[in-house]
Design an enzyme around this catalytic site. Structure first.
Site, PDB file in Angstrom:
ATOM      1  N   SER A   1      56.714   6.675-111.306  1.00 34.89           N
ATOM      2  CA  SER A   1      56.090   5.555-110.158  1.00 34.89           C
ATOM      3  C   SER A   1      55.919   4.225-110.886  1.00 34.89           C
ATOM      4  O   SER A   1      55.180   4.286-112.070  1.00 34.89           O
ATOM      5  CB  SER A   1      54.842   6.138-109.626  1.00 34.89           C
ATOM      6  OG  SER A   1      54.391   5.204-108.727  1.00 34.89           O
TER       7      SER A   1
ATOM      8  N   HIS B   1      53.680  -6.514-111.264  1.00 38.94           N
ATOM      9  CA  HIS B   1      52.889  -7.511-110.557  1.00 38.94           C
ATOM     10  C   HIS B   1      53.157  -8.915-111.409  1.00 38.94           C
ATOM     11  O   HIS B   1      52.379  -9.048-112.654  1.00 38.94           O
ATOM     12  CB  HIS B   1      51.232  -7.426-110.665  1.00 38.94           C
ATOM     13  CG  HIS B   1      51.076  -6.227-109.542  1.00 38.94           C
ATOM     14  ND1 HIS B   1      51.042  -6.443-108.105  1.00 38.94           N
ATOM     15  CD2 HIS B   1      50.387  -5.122-109.661  1.00 38.94           C
ATOM     16  CE1 HIS B   1      50.589  -5.622-107.685  1.00 38.94           C
ATOM     17  NE2 HIS B   1      50.150  -4.548-108.392  1.00 38.94           N
TER      18      HIS B   1
ATOM     19  N   HIS C   1      46.161  -1.310 -89.583  1.00 36.90           N
ATOM     20  CA  HIS C   1      44.847  -2.015 -89.308  1.00 36.90           C
ATOM     21  C   HIS C   1      45.157  -3.725 -89.513  1.00 36.90           C
ATOM     22  O   HIS C   1      44.307  -4.523 -88.951  1.00 36.90           O
ATOM     23  CB  HIS C   1      43.799  -1.447 -90.352  1.00 36.90           C
ATOM     24  CG  HIS C   1      43.993  -1.993 -91.868  1.00 36.90           C
ATOM     25  ND1 HIS C   1      44.917  -0.851 -92.556  1.00 36.90           N
ATOM     26  CD2 HIS C   1      43.647  -2.660 -92.620  1.00 36.90           C
ATOM     27  CE1 HIS C   1      45.184  -1.465 -93.911  1.00 36.90           C
ATOM     28  NE2 HIS C   1      44.496  -2.573 -93.899  1.00 36.90           N
TER      29      HIS C   1
ATOM     30  N   HIS D   1      57.598  -2.189-106.021  1.00 31.19           N
ATOM     31  CA  HIS D   1      57.128  -0.911-106.436  1.00 31.19           C
ATOM     32  C   HIS D   1      58.328   0.214-106.164  1.00 31.19           C
ATOM     33  O   HIS D   1      59.355  -0.166-105.298  1.00 31.19           O
ATOM     34  CB  HIS D   1      56.272  -0.546-105.229  1.00 31.19           C
ATOM     35  CG  HIS D   1      56.037   0.906-104.833  1.00 31.19           C
ATOM     36  ND1 HIS D   1      56.570   1.693-103.966  1.00 31.19           N
ATOM     37  CD2 HIS D   1      55.179   1.853-105.460  1.00 31.19           C
ATOM     38  CE1 HIS D   1      56.522   2.951-103.977  1.00 31.19           C
ATOM     39  NE2 HIS D   1      55.689   3.238-104.913  1.00 31.19           N
TER      40      HIS D   1
ATOM     41  N   GLY E   1      44.257  14.249-109.888  1.00 31.71           N
ATOM     42  CA  GLY E   1      44.943  13.585-110.939  1.00 31.71           C
ATOM     43  C   GLY E   1      44.282  12.852-112.081  1.00 31.71           C
ATOM     44  O   GLY E   1      43.087  12.428-111.787  1.00 31.71           O
ATOM     45  N   ARG E   2      45.005  12.254-112.876  1.00 31.96           N
ATOM     46  CA  ARG E   2      44.355  11.170-113.880  1.00 31.96           C
ATOM     47  C   ARG E   2      44.397  10.073-113.257  1.00 31.96           C
ATOM     48  O   ARG E   2      45.375   9.260-112.968  1.00 31.96           O
ATOM     49  CB  ARG E   2      45.222  11.192-114.970  1.00 31.96           C
ATOM     50  CG  ARG E   2      44.736  10.479-116.098  1.00 31.96           C
ATOM     51  CD  ARG E   2      45.621  10.561-117.346  1.00 31.96           C
ATOM     52  NE  ARG E   2      45.077  10.102-118.520  1.00 31.96           N
ATOM     53  CZ  ARG E   2      45.467   8.806-119.091  1.00 31.96           C
ATOM     54  NH1 ARG E   2      46.316   7.953-118.345  1.00 31.96           N
ATOM     55  NH2 ARG E   2      44.912   8.267-120.028  1.00 31.96           N
TER      56      ARG E   2
ATOM     57  N   VAL F   1      60.560   7.910-107.779  1.00 35.53           N
ATOM     58  CA  VAL F   1      61.249   8.813-107.407  1.00 35.53           C
ATOM     59  C   VAL F   1      60.517  10.096-107.830  1.00 35.53           C
ATOM     60  O   VAL F   1      59.993  10.223-109.138  1.00 35.53           O
ATOM     61  CB  VAL F   1      62.495   8.864-108.386  1.00 35.53           C
ATOM     62  CG1 VAL F   1      63.535   7.703-107.686  1.00 35.53           C
ATOM     63  CG2 VAL F   1      62.305   8.385-109.895  1.00 35.53           C
ATOM     64  N   ARG F   2      60.425  11.209-107.295  1.00 37.52           N
ATOM     65  CA  ARG F   2      59.676  12.378-107.555  1.00 37.52           C
ATOM     66  C   ARG F   2      60.232  13.516-106.899  1.00 37.52           C
ATOM     67  O   ARG F   2      61.012  13.533-105.834  1.00 37.52           O
ATOM     68  CB  ARG F   2      58.151  12.220-106.790  1.00 37.52           C
ATOM     69  CG  ARG F   2      58.333  11.864-105.484  1.00 37.52           C
ATOM     70  CD  ARG F   2      57.072  11.432-104.692  1.00 37.52           C
ATOM     71  NE  ARG F   2      57.038  11.177-103.209  1.00 37.52           N
ATOM     72  CZ  ARG F   2      57.196  10.243-102.738  1.00 37.52           C
ATOM     73  NH1 ARG F   2      58.137   9.146-103.508  1.00 37.52           N
ATOM     74  NH2 ARG F   2      57.546  10.013-101.349  1.00 37.52           N
TER      75      ARG F   2
END
Length: 312
Positions: free
Chosen positions: A104, A108, A187, A118, A271-272, A121-122
């Site tokens: 991931s 910026h 929102h 952004h 997760g970390r 791939v997972r």
């Protein structure tokens, strides 16, 4: 090809290093490569999820010449019991052991005329008690400009379209629509940027094809983004443009913390945290009920670019 997570892991690590090396060439500074490892143990009292083992490499560049902050993270985590975010659409897998891996990234740039991007791939795999492996792939890439340029939008979407073309003409419009709908702040009633492609829960027609789609998307990222970054990174700007960039970055933060499934999954699966939140911009600001002045470049972002369009 049989269902083989090792081949996916090998590809993801190679992709991460390729992207990092190319962006180092653009920026002139070196990413920190932070390798980490976590042993399994215990259960989260908050989510009732077993704290599984994990490993990864978080590549981070801060205060670069071009990138104010850039992160490219690989992670491979495993657990004994599926987190709630992963079983929302698959309740039959509740209680299964699992593994998830992916790359991931978020870039910026310092220059307000250069867009944020952004991509990820997972792969997720659940191991059923009967030995069956239930897998699915996900990923995509999207672009978040602060000042819109039509030629940039066309280029980015054309490369996205090219990445899916070998697998049929129906995938790009399907995944573009999915991206437009997913990266939408309900929102705020506005999209995060100009979109791109997004897909999830991909397991058909078979492992080999789904993996090939993921690879093609990952392999096209650099050609989609780097030309835009190089074109805009030296554009002169002033305090007005910088101020607008920081304001619009607030939308990025809101999406990642409130809506993004990957962030929520990472936090639910213990997760970390440093790696999960490396996508956050280093500087950001909010204003109360602010609107751009009519007929300005800032207003053009809302009036033209933050509306779904068939850019390709």
């Amino acid at each position: 090809m049989s269902v083989n997570s090792a081949s996916v892991k090998e590809y993801l690590l190679e992709l991460q290093e390729l992207i990092v090396e190319r962006l180092e060439q653009v920026d002139g500074k070196t990413f920190i490569r932070d390798k980490w490892e976590r042993a399994a143990g215990g259960t989260s009292t908050e989510t009732k999820t077993s704290i599984g083992k994990g490993e990864g490499i978080s590549c981070i560049l801060e205060e670069g010449n071009v990138l104010e902050r850039g992160g490219v993270a690989f992670s491979h985590v495993q657990g004994d019991r599926m987190p709630a975010s992963a079983t929302a659409h698959r309740p039959e897998l509740a209680g299964c052991s699992w593994e998830a891996m992916g790359v991931s990234l978020v870039m910026h740039p310092r220059n307000p005329y250069a867009p944020t991007t952004h991509a990820n791939v997972r792969m997720f795999m659940a191991h059923r008690p009967d030995g069956e492996k239930v897998f699915w792939f996900g990923g995509g890439m999207d672009l978040t400009p602060y000042y819109g340029f039509r030629e940039d939008a066309v280029h980015f979407h054309q490369i996205c379209k090219n990445s899916l073309a070998p697998f049929g003409d129906d995938l790009y419009p399907k995944y573009k629509k999915w991206c437009d709908e997913y990266f939408f702040l309900k929102h705020r009633n506005e999209p995060r940027g100009i979109g791109g492609i997004f897909f999830d829960d991909l397991s058909l027609p078979d492992f080999e094809t789904a993996f090939a789609i993921q690879q093609s998307v990952g392999d096209h990222f650099l050609s989609a983004y780097v030309p835009l970054l190089e074109k805009r990174m030296n554009t002169p700007y002033g305090e007005r443009e910088r101020d607008f960039q920081l304001y619009r970055r607030g939308r990025y933060v809101e999406f990642n913390l409130v809506i993004d499934r990957g962030t929520i999954f990472g936090l639910q699966s213990n997760g970390r945290t440093e790696s999960i939140l490396l996508s956050m911009p280093p500087l950001v600001k909010w204003r109360y009920d602010w609107h751009p002045e009519p007929d300005t470049p800032e207003a053009e972002l809302y009036d033209v670019f933050l509306k779904p369009e068939d850019w390709a």
